[in-house]
Design an enzyme around this catalytic site. Structure first.
Site, PDB file in Angstrom:
ATOM      1  CB  CYS A 140      -0.918  -0.019   1.225  1.00  0.00           C
ATOM      2  SG  CYS A 140      -1.877   1.489   1.422  1.00  0.00           S
ATOM      3  CB  CYS A 143      -0.388   2.293   4.010  1.00  0.00           C
ATOM      4  SG  CYS A 143      -2.031   1.740   3.562  1.00  0.00           S
ATOM      5  CG  ASP A 144       3.415   1.231   4.445  1.00  0.00           C
ATOM      6  OD1 ASP A 144       3.009   1.660   5.537  1.00  0.00           O
ATOM      7  OD2 ASP A 144       3.179   0.076   4.036  1.00  0.00           O
TER       8      ASP A 144
END
Length: 312
Positions: A140, A143-144
């Site tokens: 993701c 997300c990261d």
């Protein structure tokens, strides 16, 4: 008809992505006692999308987390109760009526169940992947991605998802290399054009990841040439895997028919072959998987669940 309490809910929605949230909203508005079961965070994969530009009503786009938060609030407003637990098994009741839902937080019974568990990312299945997940291996970008500021990262895949991930990562990374097993991409042309003209994005054609290297953090990968079989090392600080997804449908085996990829087969009313069991969103066999189609599925499933419960 069951008591209208969440001890004995009338509808259990499994999954709190766009389809599940829409189903909960419609079931709640129909004054059905509704419980939503989610093993992670509400919003599903849509909540990891940085910007959603094709959901009607938001001409400037809206972030995935914001849209999902609004949907959750709306479902709660109409009485849906959210429980964070993993569904371990689903079975029909001993008397042939309703369902028994076994979860990590106890059992529930309900006359109608809507499965909206979505999909999970497909893993590479190579050495180092599991060991370094969360230490440079990610599924993701939204997300990261911020953890890789001024770093070199790889994106594995050649479809729309892979290139969207790559484009997003250019906001943080100094260099993004797309690793693709063929010499041409599968992504739509407009997304390809955006990727090709971005100076931060490069390509490793005809290549697959054979191993992910690193002790405590990702340090690079071993790439294998799909034509010659030759291997080479490519240094990198992160590996983002975007090679597809698979449905989470193991617990419905025996109650619903599945296609060869494991997606649930339904009719256009979201009904499975078991009365009272419905499926909605990315988890079912369909041609288009978007937030807007998931929401539509959820609405239809909830309407049909209400009809099932009321005997129509």
């Amino acid at each position: 008809m069951p008591d209208r309490t969440t001890t004995n809910p009338e509808v259990v929605v499994i999954g709190a992505g766009p389809a599940g949230l829409a189903a909960a909203l419609y079931a709640g508005r129909a004054r059905l006692a509704t419980v939503v079961l989610e093993r992670g965070a509400a919003g599903g994969q849509a909540s990891t999308t940085h910007l959603i530009e094709n959901y009607p009503g938001f001409p400037e786009g809206i972030t995935g987390p914001d849209l999902m938060q609004r949907m959750e609030q709306q479902a709660r407003r109409f009485g849906a109760e959210f429980r964070y637990a993993e569904v371990r098994a689903l079975a029909t009741g001993e008397d042939g009526g309703g369902f028994l839902i076994s979860t990590s937080d106890g059992d529930l019974r309900a006359p109608a169940v809507i499965v909206a568990t979505g999909t999970e990312p497909v893993r590479l299945g190579v050495p180092g992947e599991d060991r370094l997940r969360g230490a440079g291996v990610s599924y993701c970008a939204t997300c990261d991605g911020a953890f890789f500021r001024d770093k070199h990262v790889l994106v594995v895949g050649g479809g729309d998802s892979a290139l969207v991930e790559a484009l997003f990562l250019t906001r943080f990374a100094s260099r993004v290399t797309v690793v693709h097993r063929r010499d041409e991409l599968r992504a739509t042309k407009v997304v390809q054009e955006d990727a090709f003209k971005n100076p931060k994005i490069g390509f490793a054609w005809n290549s697959v990841v054979d191993e992910i290297l690193g002790a405590d953090r990702v340090e690079g990968v071993i790439l294998k040439d799909t034509r010659t079989g030759e291997k080479r090392r490519l240094d990198a600080d992160g590996v983002f895997v975007a090679i597809g997804s698979r449905p989470d449908t193991g617990f419905v085996a025996g109650l619903a028919d599945l296609d060869p990829q494991g997606y649930i087969l339904t009719d256009d009313r979201m009904r499975t072959r078991t009365r009272g069991l419905f499926a909605a969103g990315d988890v079912r066999a369909k041609t288009v998987r978007q937030v807007v189609t998931a929401v539509a599925d959820g609405a239809v499933a909830a309407v049909e669940a209400e009809r099932h419960i009321s005997g129509h």
